[in-house]
Design a protein around this motif. Structure first.
Motif, PDB file in Angstrom:
ATOM      1  N   PHE A  56      -0.763   9.472  -4.143  1.00 47.36           N
ATOM      2  CA  PHE A  56      -1.401   9.096  -2.884  1.00 47.36           C
ATOM      3  C   PHE A  56      -2.046   7.504  -2.742  1.00 47.36           C
ATOM      4  N   ALA A  57      -2.707   7.294  -3.955  1.00 53.68           N
ATOM      5  CA  ALA A  57      -3.144   5.979  -4.101  1.00 53.68           C
ATOM      6  C   ALA A  57      -2.338   4.947  -3.755  1.00 53.68           C
ATOM      7  N   TYR A  58      -0.942   5.124  -4.339  1.00 56.76           N
ATOM      8  CA  TYR A  58       0.202   4.110  -4.156  1.00 56.76           C
ATOM      9  C   TYR A  58       0.688   4.216  -2.789  1.00 56.76           C
ATOM     10  N   GLY A  59       0.838   5.329  -2.281  1.00 53.92           N
ATOM     11  CA  GLY A  59       1.362   5.083  -1.026  1.00 53.92           C
ATOM     12  C   GLY A  59       0.476   4.766   0.197  1.00 53.92           C
ATOM     13  N   ALA A  60      -0.851   5.037  -0.054  1.00 53.25           N
ATOM     14  CA  ALA A  60      -1.899   4.416   1.076  1.00 53.25           C
ATOM     15  C   ALA A  60      -2.350   2.984   0.563  1.00 53.25           C
ATOM     16  N   VAL A  61      -1.979   2.391  -0.537  1.00 51.90           N
ATOM     17  CA  VAL A  61      -2.875   1.105  -0.779  1.00 51.90           C
ATOM     18  C   VAL A  61      -1.680  -0.099  -0.703  1.00 51.90           C
ATOM     19  N   PRO A  62      -0.738  -0.060  -1.834  1.00 50.22           N
ATOM     20  CA  PRO A  62       0.435  -0.742  -1.716  1.00 50.22           C
ATOM     21  C   PRO A  62       1.372  -0.833  -0.681  1.00 50.22           C
ATOM     22  N   ILE A  63       1.643   0.262  -0.248  1.00 47.21           N
ATOM     23  CA  ILE A  63       2.522   0.571   0.591  1.00 47.21           C
ATOM     24  C   ILE A  63       2.081   0.612   2.209  1.00 47.21           C
ATOM     25  N   ALA A  91      -6.976  -8.552   3.119  1.00 45.70           N
ATOM     26  CA  ALA A  91      -7.017  -7.355   2.907  1.00 45.70           C
ATOM     27  C   ALA A  91      -5.539  -6.974   2.454  1.00 45.70           C
ATOM     28  N   ALA A  92      -4.424  -7.534   3.078  1.00 44.10           N
ATOM     29  CA  ALA A  92      -3.244  -7.465   2.611  1.00 44.10           C
ATOM     30  C   ALA A  92      -2.818  -7.782   1.344  1.00 44.10           C
ATOM     31  N   GLY A  93      -3.437  -9.107   1.154  1.00 43.68           N
ATOM     32  CA  GLY A  93      -3.336  -9.906  -0.407  1.00 43.68           C
ATOM     33  C   GLY A  93      -3.720  -8.873  -1.510  1.00 43.68           C
ATOM     34  N   VAL A  94      -5.114  -8.127  -1.119  1.00 46.40           N
ATOM     35  CA  VAL A  94      -5.434  -7.225  -2.161  1.00 46.40           C
ATOM     36  C   VAL A  94      -4.928  -5.932  -2.360  1.00 46.40           C
ATOM     37  N   CYS A  95      -3.863  -5.501  -1.282  1.00 46.63           N
ATOM     38  CA  CYS A  95      -3.269  -4.393  -1.580  1.00 46.63           C
ATOM     39  C   CYS A  95      -1.935  -4.673  -2.292  1.00 46.63           C
ATOM     40  N   ALA A  96      -1.364  -6.051  -1.790  1.00 50.07           N
ATOM     41  CA  ALA A  96      -0.260  -6.516  -2.971  1.00 50.07           C
ATOM     42  C   ALA A  96      -0.544  -6.748  -4.322  1.00 50.07           C
ATOM     43  N   ALA A  97      -1.969  -7.026  -4.562  1.00 49.75           N
ATOM     44  CA  ALA A  97      -2.137  -7.314  -5.772  1.00 49.75           C
ATOM     45  C   ALA A  97      -2.335  -5.993  -6.491  1.00 49.75           C
ATOM     46  N   CYS A  98      -2.816  -4.729  -5.965  1.00 53.83           N
ATOM     47  CA  CYS A  98      -2.921  -3.648  -6.484  1.00 53.83           C
ATOM     48  C   CYS A  98      -1.415  -3.112  -6.611  1.00 53.83           C
ATOM     49  N   TYR A  99      -0.424  -3.479  -5.895  1.00 52.87           N
ATOM     50  CA  TYR A  99       0.934  -2.915  -5.999  1.00 52.87           C
ATOM     51  C   TYR A  99       1.542  -3.491  -7.392  1.00 52.87           C
ATOM     52  N   PHE A 100       1.400  -4.625  -7.776  1.00 52.32           N
ATOM     53  CA  PHE A 100       1.655  -5.236  -9.030  1.00 52.32           C
ATOM     54  C   PHE A 100       0.897  -4.548 -10.311  1.00 52.32           C
ATOM     55  N   LEU A 101      -0.389  -4.339 -10.016  1.00 48.03           N
ATOM     56  CA  LEU A 101      -1.250  -3.787 -11.076  1.00 48.03           C
ATOM     57  C   LEU A 101      -1.239  -2.369 -11.187  1.00 48.03           C
ATOM     58  N   MET A 102      -0.845  -1.712 -10.300  1.00 51.30           N
ATOM     59  CA  MET A 102      -0.447  -0.236 -10.306  1.00 51.30           C
ATOM     60  C   MET A 102       0.983   0.031 -10.922  1.00 51.30           C
ATOM     61  N   SER A 103       1.959  -0.640 -10.405  1.00 52.66           N
ATOM     62  CA  SER A 103       3.404  -0.507 -10.727  1.00 52.66           C
ATOM     63  C   SER A 103       3.433  -0.965 -12.308  1.00 52.66           C
ATOM     64  N   GLU A 104       2.615  -1.787 -13.018  1.00 51.28           N
ATOM     65  CA  GLU A 104       2.598  -1.961 -14.255  1.00 51.28           C
ATOM     66  C   GLU A 104       2.330  -0.880 -15.350  1.00 51.28           C
ATOM     67  N   ARG A 105       1.897   0.206 -14.761  1.00 51.22           N
ATOM     68  CA  ARG A 105       1.460   1.290 -15.638  1.00 51.22           C
ATOM     69  C   ARG A 105       2.635   2.327 -15.502  1.00 51.22           C
ATOM     70  N   VAL A 106       3.602   2.163 -14.809  1.00 57.77           N
ATOM     71  CA  VAL A 106       4.656   3.146 -14.769  1.00 57.77           C
ATOM     72  C   VAL A 106       5.440   3.043 -16.007  1.00 57.77           C
ATOM     73  N   SER A 140      -3.345  -4.129 -18.552  1.00 56.54           N
ATOM     74  CA  SER A 140      -2.988  -2.722 -18.056  1.00 56.54           C
ATOM     75  C   SER A 140      -3.919  -2.078 -17.402  1.00 56.54           C
ATOM     76  N   VAL A 141      -4.134  -2.419 -16.058  1.00 52.71           N
ATOM     77  CA  VAL A 141      -5.179  -1.876 -15.405  1.00 52.71           C
ATOM     78  C   VAL A 141      -4.318  -1.444 -14.038  1.00 52.71           C
ATOM     79  N   GLY A 142      -5.210  -0.588 -13.202  1.00 57.70           N
ATOM     80  CA  GLY A 142      -4.758  -0.118 -11.837  1.00 57.70           C
ATOM     81  C   GLY A 142      -5.686  -0.042 -10.743  1.00 57.70           C
ATOM     82  N   CYS A 143      -5.624   0.455  -9.674  1.00 53.52           N
ATOM     83  CA  CYS A 143      -6.561   0.556  -8.818  1.00 53.52           C
ATOM     84  C   CYS A 143      -6.871   1.941  -8.248  1.00 53.52           C
ATOM     85  N   SER A 144      -6.392   2.861  -8.991  1.00 53.64           N
ATOM     86  CA  SER A 144      -6.631   4.263  -8.696  1.00 53.64           C
ATOM     87  C   SER A 144      -7.909   4.884  -9.663  1.00 53.64           C
TER      88      SER A 144
END
Length: 357
Positions: A86-93, A177-192, A353-357
């Motif tokens: 949900f966090a990934y779909g709501a924020v980075p996407i 705000a879009a830049g913050v969401c894009a940054a979360c995309y990189f940081l969250m995806s790194e945990r996959v 190795s951090v995330g936004c969730s």
């Protein structure tokens, strides 16, 4: 035999980095198709929210089919990790795209896109803040050089200096705000995970399929309740000078800059450091300019071409700085210098190795 084993152990992480770089560049290329394809729909009469919703819904459908074939248990996995999904779909996407389109409604496209591409700066700043470890001068210089090149590519700076632009503070807020969401995309995806079955991680295919479904549902909901206009049309679109059905760009949007782009991006970032991966993502602008030239007939100026060279130079410099950061963190370990060893994410001690969730 010992020497051969050492060479093999060093070659593995090098290959791991190269494959990650190829995946990240491929993702940037696919993402670069989004603007021209989406613009063809908006010129035909679609609202930005409608184009985003169609893109995410189409991508979610294609990814669901693909995930069912290659990972039959993806839906069960998504439910068990519903918070991350949900966090990934709501924020980075959903968040990044909706915030960007709001910024465009108040600013020029170039200024809005530049604000969204503050993401690499935000990634560097976040890692600096959370790890208390200052990035190397090369990394910081690479960031500055890459951002300067992006400004040239977008036309924010031309031969006469800064281009005149009526800046709206509201638009700037949406763009950041879009830049913050894009940054979360990189940081969250790194945990996959990169394909291994690690406890607590989500497979890239699962995250992409479920995240797109969540993002599409959220953007559609915002349109249906009237928060943002949701206007569709069946008028023909024009791509590369040819009139074609609206179905063509909708399918292309769902497939190329969505299903393919997000999957390649997640897999690529999982093999790279988030700081460098976010900088590689800057090449999306270069690919977008080329795609606009081919599909929409928008030419590329000499200043834009110069900006492209500067961006690539900045990426190369940042790559060298990231290797220096790795040597400093790991005491000169040659394997660490090659970016990432083939180890599960939970076993890595990288403080970034951090995330936004």
């Amino acid at each position: 035999m010992a020497a051969h084993g050492a060479l093999t152990s060093q070659r593995a992480p090098v290959d791991h980095f190269r494959s990650g770089l190829m995946l990240a560049v491929g993702s940037a290329f696919a993402f670069g198709m989004s603007g021209p394809l989406g613009k063809s729909l908006m010129v035909a009469g679609w609202s930005p929210t409608a184009a985003v919703t169609a893109r995410l819904a189409g991508g979610a459908l294609l990814m669901a089919v693909f995930a069912t074939v290659v990972r039959p248990g993806w839906l069960r996995e998504a439910v068990s990790h519903w918070r991350t999904v949900f966090a990934y779909g709501a924020v980075p996407i959903a968040g990044a795209q909706l915030f960007y389109y709001n910024a465009v409604s108040h600013l020029t496209v170039g200024v809005a896109l530049l604000l969204e591409y503050t993401a690499p700066l935000l990634v560097v700043a976040w890692l600096w803040l959370t790890t208390r470890r200052r990035p190397s001068n090369r990394t910081l210089a690479g960031v500055a050089l890459a951002v300067t090149g992006i400004m040239l590519v977008l036309g924010v700076i031309d031969s006469g200096g800064f281009a005149a632009a009526h800046i709206s503070l509201v638009g700037v807020g949406w763009g950041l705000a879009a830049g913050v969401c894009a940054a979360c995309y990189f940081l969250m995806s790194e945990r996959v995970a990169t394909g291994e079955e690690n406890a607590g991680s989500v497979h890239p295919v699962t995250l992409a399929a479920a995240g797109l479904a969540v993002g599409g549902a959220l953007t559609a909901l915002l349109g249906l309740v009237g928060v943002m206009p949701l206007t569709f049309t069946a008028a023909d679109t024009v791509i590369a000078g040819w009139a074609t059905s609206w179905v063509v760009p909708v399918i292309a949007l769902g497939l190329i800059p969505t299903a393919i782009a997000y999957t390649l991006g997640i897999m690529g970032i999982a093999r790279l450091r988030p700081r460098f991966a976010s900088l590689v993502g800057l090449s999306e602008v270069l690919f977008a300019v080329l795609a606009a030239w081919v599909l929409l007939g928008e030419s590329m100026t000499v200043v834009q071409a110069l900006g492209g060279v500067i961006v690539l130079s900045g990426l190369a410099l940042a790559r060298q700085g990231d290797r220096q950061d790795s040597r400093d963190a790991d005491g000169g370990d040659l394997v660490a210098e090659a970016m990432w060893p083939e180890t599960p994410f939970e076993d890595r001690k990288e403080p970034g190795s951090v995330g936004c969730s």
